[in-house]
Design an enzyme around this catalytic site. Structure first.
Site, short mmCIF file in Angstrom:
data_model
loop_
_atom_site.label_atom_id
_atom_site.label_comp_id
_atom_site.label_asym_id
_atom_site.label_seq_id
_atom_site.Cartn_x
_atom_site.Cartn_y
_atom_site.Cartn_z
N GLY A 78 7.22 21.63 -50.81
CA GLY A 78 7.51 23.04 -50.62
C GLY A 78 7.99 23.34 -49.21
O GLY A 78 7.62 22.67 -48.25
N LYS A 153 3.35 11.63 -52.85
CA LYS A 153 2.75 12.94 -53.12
C LYS A 153 1.27 12.71 -53.29
O LYS A 153 0.83 11.92 -54.14
CB LYS A 153 3.33 13.55 -54.40
CG LYS A 153 2.89 15.00 -54.60
CD LYS A 153 3.52 15.90 -53.55
CE LYS A 153 3.06 17.33 -53.70
NZ LYS A 153 3.74 18.23 -52.76
N SER A 223 3.38 14.01 -48.64
CA SER A 223 3.38 15.45 -48.88
C SER A 223 2.23 15.76 -49.82
O SER A 223 2.08 15.11 -50.85
CB SER A 223 4.72 15.87 -49.51
OG SER A 223 4.75 17.24 -49.80
N GLU A 283 7.12 17.45 -37.76
CA GLU A 283 5.85 18.08 -37.40
C GLU A 283 5.94 18.64 -35.98
O GLU A 283 6.73 18.16 -35.16
CB GLU A 283 4.70 17.08 -37.47
CG GLU A 283 4.68 16.05 -36.35
CD GLU A 283 3.31 15.39 -36.21
OE1 GLU A 283 2.40 15.75 -36.96
OE2 GLU A 283 3.17 14.53 -35.33
#
Length: 351
Positions: A78, A153, A223, A283
């Protein structure tokens, strides 16, 4: 001798339920049962309450079920802050009657479900390490040096999962669901590092996760999301068992403005080639500075720092490649050096 051949398609999305572009690929000849993975950038906030990830995942599960296909790795990230474009990257593979010649290789795997009390702890590192090794075998990659990007994920802690663990007499690493995203990403990245031989598993403990940022993987991209309880793993690299026009290389950005490393990686790839996909991590530098100058990404109480970082690094990469449909995932704990992160580049040689 037959070989495997990879195909990569970048497809625009008008929303998290817009799978029409992928269905058009099927109509034009792509076999749905050859698809092994879909990476998506959805336009949610990328935080705990980002339901666009689950919405998109369900949309693709419904699409593939109509074609009788099961087991595709569907990984949604997202956050399309700044000018990043929502899109899907579709990875497919097929067997061809062509000898292997060293080309892009794709492997996938899924781990068993992770108990909530293991999230952000050593058990998660070891579980992911085994999953990465399995995906490497699936890709036909023997040498860890040939791995250029590992997309994972991973789960996060929700209030319900925390309550269930504690009702069973177990403790969790944190009660902060947002913090659990970072712990899960970090432990998963360290799992990649262990699998690739970058870090010795015996030297890592629970206390090192999201604290010892000198420990990192050169090509991990993780993620987290609430739409799963296991880990979906995609390994991308080069293998002599594969053929075709696609190649991959990667850079490790030393900080958020390290365009030089990215350009050098592009130069290592065939010159007469078109860009197929760019996959990156971003980041906010935890030091609060970039190249000695102060940034405020970590001080914004309204917008999560990972959202700032996606927008910032997305702009840097868009300036290099001239496209905005870039897969830029936020939160790079143990994924490259602090404030930096891996950037994978996939190109297709002109025939």
């Amino acid at each position: 001798m037959p070989s495997l051949r990879a195909h990569v398609f970048r497809v625009p999305a008008d929303g998290p339920d817009d799978v029409a572009g992928v269905e058009a690929l099927f109509a034009s000849g792509l076999q749905a049962n050859n698809v092994v993975a879909v990476l998506g950038k959805t336009e949610g906030n990328g935080c705990v309450n980002d339901f666009t990830r689950g919405y998109a995942t369900r949309s693709f599960e419904t699409l593939f079920s109509r074609y009788g296909v099961d087991g595709v790795s569907i990984i949604m990230s997202g956050g399309t802050e700044g000018a990043l474009s929502p899109h899907w990257t579709v990875f497919a593979r097929e067997t061809v009657e062509t000898p292997g010649e060293r080309a892009l290789a794709i492997g996938v795997s899924r781990t068993p479900a992770l108990p909530p009390e293991h999230l952000g702890r050593r058990e998660q590192i070891l579980l992911v390490a085994e999953g990465v090794k399995s995906a490497m075998r699936d890709a036909g990659i023997d040498d860890p040096a040939d791995v250029h990007f590992v997309q994972i994920k991973c789960p996060l802690l929700t209030s319900r999962r925390i309550a269930e663990a504690e009702a069973a007499g177990r403790t969790v690493a944190t009660h902060d669901t947002l913090k659990s995203m970072g712990l899960s990403r970090g432990a998963s990245a360290l799992g990649v590092a262990v699998a690739l031989g970058e870090i010795d598993a015996t030297s890592i403990g629970d206390a090192d996760i999201c604290t010892r940022f000198d420990l990192f993987s050169r090509c991990a991209s993780t993620s987290s999301g609430g739409e799963l309880t296991d880990h979906e793993i995609i390994v991308l690299g080069m293998s002599a068992k594969w053929s075709g026009p696609l190649s991959i290389d990667h850079a490790v950005m030393l900080d958020a403005i390290d365009a030089h490393s990215v350009r050098k990686a592009r130069e290592r790839l065939p010159e007469n080639s078109r860009l197929a996909a760019v996959l990156a991590k971003a980041e906010p530098d935890p030091s609060g500075r970039i190249d000695g100058r102060r940034h405020t990404m970590l001080d914004d109480s309204d917008i999560a720092g990972t959202r700032h970082a996606r927008a910032f690094v997305g702009g840097v990469l868009a300036g290099i490649f001239g496209i905005t449909d870039l897969y830029v995932s936020g939160g790079a704990e143990h994924q490259g050096p602090p404030g930096g992160g891996p950037v994978a580049i996939i190109v297709e040689k002109e025939q």
